[in-house]
Design an enzyme around this catalytic site. Structure first.
Site, PDB file in Angstrom:
ATOM      1  N   SER A  41      -2.737   3.107  -8.211  1.00 29.50           N
ATOM      2  CA  SER A  41      -2.461   4.358  -8.894  1.00 29.50           C
ATOM      3  C   SER A  41      -1.971   5.396  -7.894  1.00 29.50           C
ATOM      4  O   SER A  41      -2.732   5.842  -7.034  1.00 29.50           O
ATOM      5  CB  SER A  41      -3.749   4.830  -9.590  1.00 29.50           C
ATOM      6  OG  SER A  41      -3.677   6.196  -9.848  1.00 29.50           O
ATOM      7  N   ILE A  44      -4.091   8.503  -7.879  1.00 30.52           N
ATOM      8  CA  ILE A  44      -5.329   8.500  -7.086  1.00 30.52           C
ATOM      9  C   ILE A  44      -4.973   8.555  -5.601  1.00 30.52           C
ATOM     10  O   ILE A  44      -5.590   9.276  -4.828  1.00 30.52           O
ATOM     11  CB  ILE A  44      -6.186   7.249  -7.394  1.00 30.52           C
ATOM     12  CG1 ILE A  44      -6.654   7.291  -8.842  1.00 30.52           C
ATOM     13  CG2 ILE A  44      -7.384   7.155  -6.443  1.00 30.52           C
ATOM     14  CD1 ILE A  44      -7.404   6.042  -9.292  1.00 30.52           C
ATOM     15  N   LYS A  80      -1.027   0.446  22.291  1.00 27.35           N
ATOM     16  CA  LYS A  80      -2.385   0.887  22.631  1.00 27.35           C
ATOM     17  C   LYS A  80      -3.011  -0.130  23.580  1.00 27.35           C
ATOM     18  O   LYS A  80      -3.094  -1.312  23.247  1.00 27.35           O
ATOM     19  CB  LYS A  80      -3.212   0.995  21.336  1.00 27.35           C
ATOM     20  CG  LYS A  80      -4.689   1.235  21.576  1.00 27.35           C
ATOM     21  CD  LYS A  80      -5.455   1.383  20.268  1.00 27.35           C
ATOM     22  CE  LYS A  80      -6.955   1.413  20.531  1.00 27.35           C
ATOM     23  NZ  LYS A  80      -7.750   1.442  19.302  1.00 27.35           N
ATOM     24  N   ILE A 348      -9.402  -2.022  10.079  1.00 27.74           N
ATOM     25  CA  ILE A 348      -8.239  -2.832   9.703  1.00 27.74           C
ATOM     26  C   ILE A 348      -8.485  -4.283  10.135  1.00 27.74           C
ATOM     27  O   ILE A 348      -8.123  -5.229   9.436  1.00 27.74           O
ATOM     28  CB  ILE A 348      -6.949  -2.239  10.312  1.00 27.74           C
ATOM     29  CG1 ILE A 348      -6.659  -0.895   9.623  1.00 27.74           C
ATOM     30  CG2 ILE A 348      -5.765  -3.201  10.183  1.00 27.74           C
ATOM     31  CD1 ILE A 348      -5.563  -0.070  10.255  1.00 27.74           C
TER      32      ILE A 348
END
Ligand code: FAD
Length: 500
Positions: A41, A44, A80, A348
């Site tokens: 959505s 949202i 990184k 993640i």
């Protein structure tokens, strides 16, 4: 024989978790017979944070056949080499948790054991000087690791910083191009099968229905399917991990573009700094029992090194996970399954881990308890070992300058972590169990960085010729320095966009 193959996989949510699952499913589950549908959505929206990763993400990208240069361009990504921790031990200290290794193992012994012994003689410098990632980070340099095991750069390892929104969009393009169907709409109801209790269909606000065999809940903190529908309880880690709020704010691009994340402790939590090509991600994480929201926002804005480019955004969270990440025909990934604060950039990774374990244990429509239980056991262990690693940063501190830090230092930690600390304190030993994420160099860097000093070293090191080691170590250190000095500056790899 699989008599009842899963034909319809339905993913709820289009944040990082949803589209990681979507892209992976497109690659490995679309066999011409199976459909993959993702419901999300726009109204949202997504959480919109989550921009620092750890090296296993390279494996995920490789698994999907993603070209690294294309990926970095599409996500405004940077490289990184680890995380710089500022002020965690005394308030005035800094140390680096590098990716990759320190030195190299000699005669099968962990390098840090040799370093521990020789340190007493002097002249060997700090352990970080043997880690190519630490040295490169300090000098702002970057290159991909050398594949030549004899090279001083073979121990370098890296991950990415990227824009979370662009990452999800990148994965979405790939998933949709391969046949994943995206359904825009808000889920307002969930029907369960009266016999099995399994989720049978989603009901959308506009009256449409989406049926499926396997449902992957990527609905974020709301945990629409696993939490709300299947009623799997949340196991809180809040007695150890007291931070429950964050405020995120982007600022302008950092001129020096450091190839690392910075985590700076404050009196009731910490602040992150993530350099991207087009901006810097910043945020403050804090414990609301100890720190007021407005005060936290003032501290965050006061510590920014570049001008803010958007308004600060406040977020609440709870540390912990659902007691089972797979229940019936629902598997939760991402925030729908649990959350550990982003101190070591592990969320993640947990999504990636959830996806690969789900593929390894992919069910048929009987949804066998054996496969489900195995998944829950493996994922539970994954959460717990990361939880312990994060608690270590808070607990092993000499800070007592605020009630928060005094409470952190004196709290009872999980037995698994207490045992790890005790063993390290004795002779610097770390054991990596099962599928544990963090490697020995990671534990060593954080243990030493947080001020846990081993009382001895592994006696097996005494079997090696001490004088030869004492001669070899400075050479090793110098070889790392020389190799790193020759690398390109990270900021030059990503020059700022020039004005048209
Ligand atoms: P979300 O992004 O919240 O997505 C949920 C999706 O579900 C959305 O698409 C939403 O529209 C949809 N949805 C929800 N309800 C419905 C409904 N009723 N109908 C239809 N759709 C619905 N992780 C890292 O690895 N590194 C980091 O540096 C890092 N930093 C973080 C900092 C903070 C402050 C926080 C809170 C998290 C951080 N994370 C980090 C975690 C990371 O943000 C998440 O793991 C990642 O973004 C995955 O989020 P998600 O996809 O699970 O949820």
């Amino acid at each position: 024989m699989n008599q009842l193959p899963v034909r319809h996989v339905v993913i709820v949510g289009g944040g990082t978790a949803g589209w990681m699952m979507g892209a992976a499913a497109a690659r490995f589950l679309l066999d011409g017979e199976r459909s993959i549908t993702l419901v999300e959505s726009d109204e949202i929206g997504t959480i919109g944070v989550g921009e620092a990763t750890i090296p296993p993400v390279l494996g995920f990208n490789r698994m999907l056949g993603i070209d690294e240069d294309e990926f970095i361009r599409a996500t405004n990504g940077t490289y990184k080499l680890g995380i710089e921790f500022v002020g965690w031990r005394t308030g005035a200290d800094r140390y680096f948790h590098p990716f990759g290794t320190h030195g190299r193992s000699i005669e099968g012994l962990n390098f840090h054991q040799i370093w521990l012994k020789l340190q007493a003689r002097g002249g060997v410098g700090d352990l970080g000087g043997y880690s190519p990632s630490t040295v490169a980070a300090a000098l702002g340099r970057f290159a991909r690791p050398s594949g030549d095991p004899a090279s001083s750069l073979s121990g370098l390892s890296y991950a990415y910083h990227f824009d979370a929104g662009l990452y999800a969009a990148f994965l979405r393009r790939r998933a949709e191009a391969s046949g994943v169907e995206r359904v825009e709409g808000r889920v307002v109801g969930v029907d369960r099968d009266a016999g099995t209790g399994h989720v049978a269909r989603l009901r959308l606000e506009d009256g449409r229905q989406v049926e499926g065999d396997l449902f992957v809940d990527c609905s974020g903190f709301r945990s629409l399917l696993l939490g709300e529908t299947m009623q799997v309880p949340f196991e809180s880690y809040a007695k150890w991990l007291r931070c429950d709020r964050a405020i995120a704010v982007p600022s302008a691009r950092a001129a020096s573009l450091p190839p690392f994340t910075r985590s700076t402790a404050h009196r009731a939590g910490w602040q992150w700094r993530i350099p991207l090509q087009h901006r810097t991600g910043n945020g403050i994480v804090y414990a609301s029992d100890y720190f007021d929201d407005d005060e936290a926002e003032r501290l965050l804005l006061g510590r920014l090194e570049e001008s803010p480019i958007a308004a600060p955004r406040r977020l609440s969270f709870a540390a912990g996970r659902r007691a089972r990440l797979w229940e019936g025909n629902v598997v939760a990934l991402g925030l729908a399954g649990g959350f550990l604060e982003p101190l070591e950039s592990t969320s993640i990774h947990l999504i990636q881990e959830g996806i690969s374990k789900l593929f390894a244990l992919f069910p048929d429509r009987r949804f066998s308890a054996v496969e489900r239980d195995q998944y829950n056991s493996l994922m539970g262990d994954a959460y717990e070992s990361i939880r312990d690693f994060i608690i270590l940063h808070y607990h092993a501190t000499e800070r007592s300058d605020s009630p928060f830090w005094s409470d952190m230092a004196s709290m009872a930690v999980p037995d698994t972590l207490a045992a790890k600390i005790a063993l390290f304190r004795e002779k610097g030993r770390i054991f990596r169990y099962d599928d544990e994420l963090f490697s020995i160099p990671s534990w060593v860097a954080v243990m030493l960085g947080q001020g846990i000093v081993p009382q001895g070293y592994d006696p097996v090191v005494d079997a090696l010729d001490e004088d030869r080691l004492a001669t070899a170590l400075p050479h090793l250190r110098e070889a790392v320095r020389r190799a790193v000095v020759g690398l390109p500056a990270h900021a030059d790899i990503f020059p700022p966009p020039t004005a048209a």
